[in-house]
Design an enzyme around this catalytic site. Structure first.
Site, PDB file in Angstrom:
ATOM      1  N   SER A 185      93.854  27.874  71.582  1.00 25.78           N
ATOM      2  CA  SER A 185      95.105  28.286  72.140  1.00 25.78           C
ATOM      3  C   SER A 185      95.644  27.287  73.451  1.00 25.78           C
ATOM      4  O   SER A 185      94.891  26.946  74.033  1.00 25.78           O
ATOM      5  CB  SER A 185      94.955  29.695  72.613  1.00 25.78           C
ATOM      6  OG  SER A 185      96.165  30.012  73.251  1.00 25.78           O
TER       7      SER A 185
ATOM      8  N   TYR B 105      90.354  36.169  76.740  1.00 26.82           N
ATOM      9  CA  TYR B 105      91.193  35.651  75.735  1.00 26.82           C
ATOM     10  C   TYR B 105      90.821  33.904  76.134  1.00 26.82           C
ATOM     11  O   TYR B 105      90.451  33.058  75.514  1.00 26.82           O
ATOM     12  CB  TYR B 105      92.339  36.017  75.493  1.00 26.82           C
ATOM     13  CG  TYR B 105      92.957  35.071  74.304  1.00 26.82           C
ATOM     14  CD1 TYR B 105      92.770  35.519  73.153  1.00 26.82           C
ATOM     15  CD2 TYR B 105      94.101  34.277  74.515  1.00 26.82           C
ATOM     16  CE1 TYR B 105      93.241  34.718  71.949  1.00 26.82           C
ATOM     17  CE2 TYR B 105      94.702  33.706  73.476  1.00 26.82           C
ATOM     18  CZ  TYR B 105      94.412  33.784  72.203  1.00 26.82           C
ATOM     19  OH  TYR B 105      94.797  33.496  71.146  1.00 26.82           O
TER      20      TYR B 105
HETATM   21  P1  NAD Z   1      96.193  37.637  63.644  1.00 23.38           P
HETATM   22  O1  NAD Z   1      95.840  38.711  64.437  1.00 23.38           O
HETATM   23  O2  NAD Z   1      97.601  37.780  62.747  1.00 23.38           O
HETATM   24  O3  NAD Z   1      94.908  37.369  62.402  1.00 23.38           O
HETATM   25  C1  NAD Z   1      93.688  37.098  62.872  1.00 23.38           C
HETATM   26  C2  NAD Z   1      92.833  37.354  61.409  1.00 23.38           C
HETATM   27  O4  NAD Z   1      91.522  37.367  61.974  1.00 23.38           O
HETATM   28  C3  NAD Z   1      93.014  38.713  60.853  1.00 23.38           C
HETATM   29  O5  NAD Z   1      93.263  38.946  59.547  1.00 23.38           O
HETATM   30  C4  NAD Z   1      91.641  39.566  61.478  1.00 23.38           C
HETATM   31  O6  NAD Z   1      91.341  40.722  60.616  1.00 23.38           O
HETATM   32  C5  NAD Z   1      90.696  38.458  61.334  1.00 23.38           C
HETATM   33  N1  NAD Z   1      89.771  38.839  62.281  1.00 23.38           N
HETATM   34  C6  NAD Z   1      89.477  39.379  63.416  1.00 23.38           C
HETATM   35  N2  NAD Z   1      88.450  39.390  64.172  1.00 23.38           N
HETATM   36  C7  NAD Z   1      87.650  39.068  63.148  1.00 23.38           C
HETATM   37  C8  NAD Z   1      85.970  38.758  62.716  1.00 23.38           C
HETATM   38  N3  NAD Z   1      85.112  39.366  63.820  1.00 23.38           N
HETATM   39  N4  NAD Z   1      85.453  38.407  61.648  1.00 23.38           N
HETATM   40  C9  NAD Z   1      86.391  38.086  60.750  1.00 23.38           C
HETATM   41  N5  NAD Z   1      87.916  38.000  60.848  1.00 23.38           N
HETATM   42  C10 NAD Z   1      88.422  38.609  61.955  1.00 23.38           C
HETATM   43  O7  NAD Z   1      96.264  36.470  64.524  1.00 23.38           O
HETATM   44  P2  NAD Z   1      97.054  35.161  64.497  1.00 23.38           P
HETATM   45  O8  NAD Z   1      98.085  35.180  65.445  1.00 23.38           O
HETATM   46  O9  NAD Z   1      97.079  34.826  62.986  1.00 23.38           O
HETATM   47  O10 NAD Z   1      95.898  34.127  65.111  1.00 23.38           O
HETATM   48  C11 NAD Z   1      94.963  33.424  64.459  1.00 23.38           C
HETATM   49  C12 NAD Z   1      94.241  32.341  65.558  1.00 23.38           C
HETATM   50  O11 NAD Z   1      95.234  31.739  66.234  1.00 23.38           O
HETATM   51  C13 NAD Z   1      93.375  33.397  66.497  1.00 23.38           C
HETATM   52  O12 NAD Z   1      92.295  32.625  66.688  1.00 23.38           O
HETATM   53  C14 NAD Z   1      94.401  33.273  67.871  1.00 23.38           C
HETATM   54  O13 NAD Z   1      93.644  33.417  68.905  1.00 23.38           O
HETATM   55  C15 NAD Z   1      95.021  31.912  67.634  1.00 23.38           C
HETATM   56  N6  NAD Z   1      96.267  31.740  68.507  1.00 23.38           N
HETATM   57  C16 NAD Z   1      97.398  32.489  68.019  1.00 23.38           C
HETATM   58  C17 NAD Z   1      98.487  32.626  68.546  1.00 23.38           C
HETATM   59  C18 NAD Z   1      99.697  33.326  68.330  1.00 23.38           C
HETATM   60  O14 NAD Z   1     100.603  33.328  69.246  1.00 23.38           O
HETATM   61  N7  NAD Z   1      99.675  34.209  67.422  1.00 23.38           N
HETATM   62  C19 NAD Z   1      98.547  31.553  69.767  1.00 23.38           C
HETATM   63  C20 NAD Z   1      97.535  30.671  69.844  1.00 23.38           C
HETATM   64  C21 NAD Z   1      96.419  30.881  69.263  1.00 23.38           C
END
Ligand code: NAD
Length: 263
Positions: A143, A156
């Site tokens: 991130s 985080y």
């Molecule tokens: P989201 O919450 O929409 O999806 C995350 C998915 O991970 C969910 O389906 C959840 O059930 C699954 N998950 C959570 N804990 C888990 C575990 N212990 N085992 C297996 N599955 C698990 O999130 P997103 O926005 O799609 O984010 C995906 C990745 O991108 C994450 O690593 C997040 O930190 C990173 N990210 C997101 C953003 C943003 O703005 N959305 C920005 C930077 C980084």
């Protein structure tokens, strides 16, 4: 003319039930990959798999990435089903945004368990199968919060900074085995996670720090991840690619410039 059928590569994407993970799975499927979708969400995962409409090329695996036994069992299923693995995308992640002194030890532990232990465990479980497949690619979803500190992200941001260093450790050691490791550091993307932790005030602040002046799209993150999984990135190893509209590049002055341009 060769009679050998084209190789159908196999990827394992964690956190694939929704958001960025589901977008990555779709990107890979559209380009002929077979994709194992791993998620802790036993209700959302079958729904996500059905939405991809590729039943012979998807495999749904309900597992918690922070549980070593569940991870081993999931990877064993990929091996039993397809017998190879070419890419692992460590995308599953959770976010808790709280001040340093208000973040409980349990909250700290749960963020580190999913965001850092998860990629460590999944990578460790996948390496033997990747080696048998002739090499592979690991892409860790970090991130912008792992590159730049900001408020409320003690757990985080620390987990993502550590994941970036884990990526480099993996690149150095696993590179000698033909396995590349890289990280993608997204800026804000409109997913369920962002809806939960981005308040209106945080959204307004993003306006002041992102030169492209918008959130990223799931498809834009998926394209960068897909490239790093692919053979086109065959010499890219140990890198962190920020997909963030210029956020990481920006210093002071953007709000002033915007005002002067009437934006
Ligand atoms: P989201 O919450 O929409 O999806 C995350 C998915 O991970 C969910 O389906 C959840 O059930 C699954 N998950 C959570 N804990 C888990 C575990 N212990 N085992 C297996 N599955 C698990 O999130 P997103 O926005 O799609 O984010 C995906 C990745 O991108 C994450 O690593 C997040 O930190 C990173 N990210 C997101 C953003 C943003 O703005 N959305 C920005 C930077 C980084």
């Amino acid at each position: 003319m060769s009679l050998t059928p084209p190789l159908q590569r196999v990827a394992l994407v964690t956190g694939a039930a929704r958001g960025i993970g589901l977008g990555i799975a779709r990107w890979l499927l559209d380009r002929g990959w077979r994709v194992a979708l791993l998620d802790i969400d036993a209700v959302g995962l079958p729904r996500a798999e059905a939405s991809l409409e590729a039943p012979t090329r998807t495999l749904a695996l309900v597992a918690d990435v922070s549980d070593p036994a569940q991870v081993q069992a999931a990877v064993a299923k990929v091996d039993a089903t397809w017998g190879r693995l070419d890419a692992l995308v460590n995308n599953a992640g959770i976010a808790i945004f709280k001040p340093v002194v208000e973040t409980s030890f349990d909250e700290w532990r749960s963020v580190l368990a999913t965001n850092l232990d998860g990629p460590f465990l999944c990578s460790q479980a996948c390496v033997p199968l990747m080696r048998r497949s002739g090499g592979g690619s690991i892409v860790n979803i970090a991130s912008i919060s792992g590159l730049r500190a900001s408020t409320l992200r003690v757990a985080y941001g620390t987990s993502k900074a550590a994941l970036i260093h884990l990526t480099k450790q993996q690149a150095v050691e696993l590179g000698t085995l033909g396995i590349r490791a890289n990280a993608v550091a997204p800026g804000p993307v409109e997913t369920e996670m962002a809806k939960q932790v981005h308040t209106p005030a945080i959204r307004a602040d993003y306006h002041d720090v992102i030169p492209l002046n918008r959130y990223g799209l799931v498809e834009e993150i998926a394209a960068a991840v897909g490239f790093l999984c692919s053979e086109e990135a065959g010499y890219v190893n140990g890198q962190v690619l920020a997909v963030d509209g210029g956020f990481d590049a920006a210093g002071v002055g953007l709000p002033t410039l915007r005002r002067s341009q009437g934006q």
